[in-house]
Design an enzyme around this catalytic site. Structure first.
Site, PDB file in Angstrom:
ATOM      1  N   GLN A  74       0.847  -1.203   0.000  1.00 23.93           N
ATOM      2  CA  GLN A  74       0.000   0.000   0.000  1.00 23.93           C
ATOM      3  C   GLN A  74       0.880   1.249   0.000  1.00 23.93           C
ATOM      4  OE1 GLN A  74      -3.580  -0.291   0.325  1.00 23.93           O
ATOM      5  NE2 GLN A  74      -3.519   1.831  -0.283  1.00 23.93           N
ATOM      6  N   PHE A  75       1.335   1.685  -1.177  1.00 29.52           N
ATOM      7  CA  PHE A  75       2.219   2.847  -1.246  1.00 29.52           C
ATOM      8  C   PHE A  75       1.550   4.109  -0.730  1.00 29.52           C
ATOM      9  CE2 PHE A  75       0.027   3.559  -5.220  1.00 29.52           C
ATOM     10  CZ  PHE A  75       0.053   4.936  -5.379  1.00 29.52           C
ATOM     11  N   THR A  76       0.223   4.155  -0.763  1.00 32.25           N
ATOM     12  CA  THR A  76      -0.480   5.368  -0.356  1.00 32.25           C
ATOM     13  C   THR A  76      -0.355   5.658   1.141  1.00 32.25           C
ATOM     14  OG1 THR A  76      -2.595   4.229  -0.075  1.00 32.25           O
ATOM     15  CG2 THR A  76      -2.132   5.164  -2.251  1.00 32.25           C
TER      16      THR A  76
END
Length: 141
Positions: A74-76
């Site tokens: 989950q890069f966000t």
């Protein structure tokens, strides 16, 4: 590394309508983000923390009751929305750095004896879960 950890009674990840990872009853859904200065040692520490985190029923950990984990990249989690209305993603590590580290967390957990499901790195994933409690924690390693 940053992780959002949710105690769940079930969770699954689908890509293009097919389930790519799932866990059944009590366990942890873990969204994992990677930033630029993360490395293998942080992946090892995160895996150990997740395996021993005492947030299941009766203050048990996954290691105590052999509960499964579902790990989803989950890069966000490193999005920054302090200015304006559009988040900046500059604190998130690029895919060629992040993917091996998320894989390392999974590998470390499996090495500890954990049953681990995963998402699909870089895919448009649909995550379904039943949060139990609800209990949700944010870990920064």
């Amino acid at each position: 590394m940053r992780a959002v950890v949710q105690r769940v009674s079930q969770a699954s990840v689908s890509v293009d309508g097919r389930v790519v990872g799932e866990i059944e009853g009590p366990g942890l859904l873990v969204l994992v983000g990677v930033t630029h200065d993360d490395g293998p040692e942080k992946a090892r520490r995160l895996a150990a923390k997740l395996w021993g985190l005492r947030i299941l029923q009766d203050e048990k950990s996954c290691s105590d009751v052999n509960a499964p984990l579902l790990i989803v990249s989950q890069f966000t989690l490193y999005g920054d929305a302090r200015k304006g209305r559009r988040p900046s993603w500059t604190a998130a590590a690029p895919g060629d750095v992040a993917e091996p580290l998320v894989d390392a967390v999974v590998r470390e957990l499996r090495g500890l004896g954990a049953k681990v499901g995963t998402g699909e790195f870089g895919a448009d994933m649909k995550v379904a879960l039943t949060n139990d409690g609800p209990i949700t924690l944010i870990l920064d390693i």
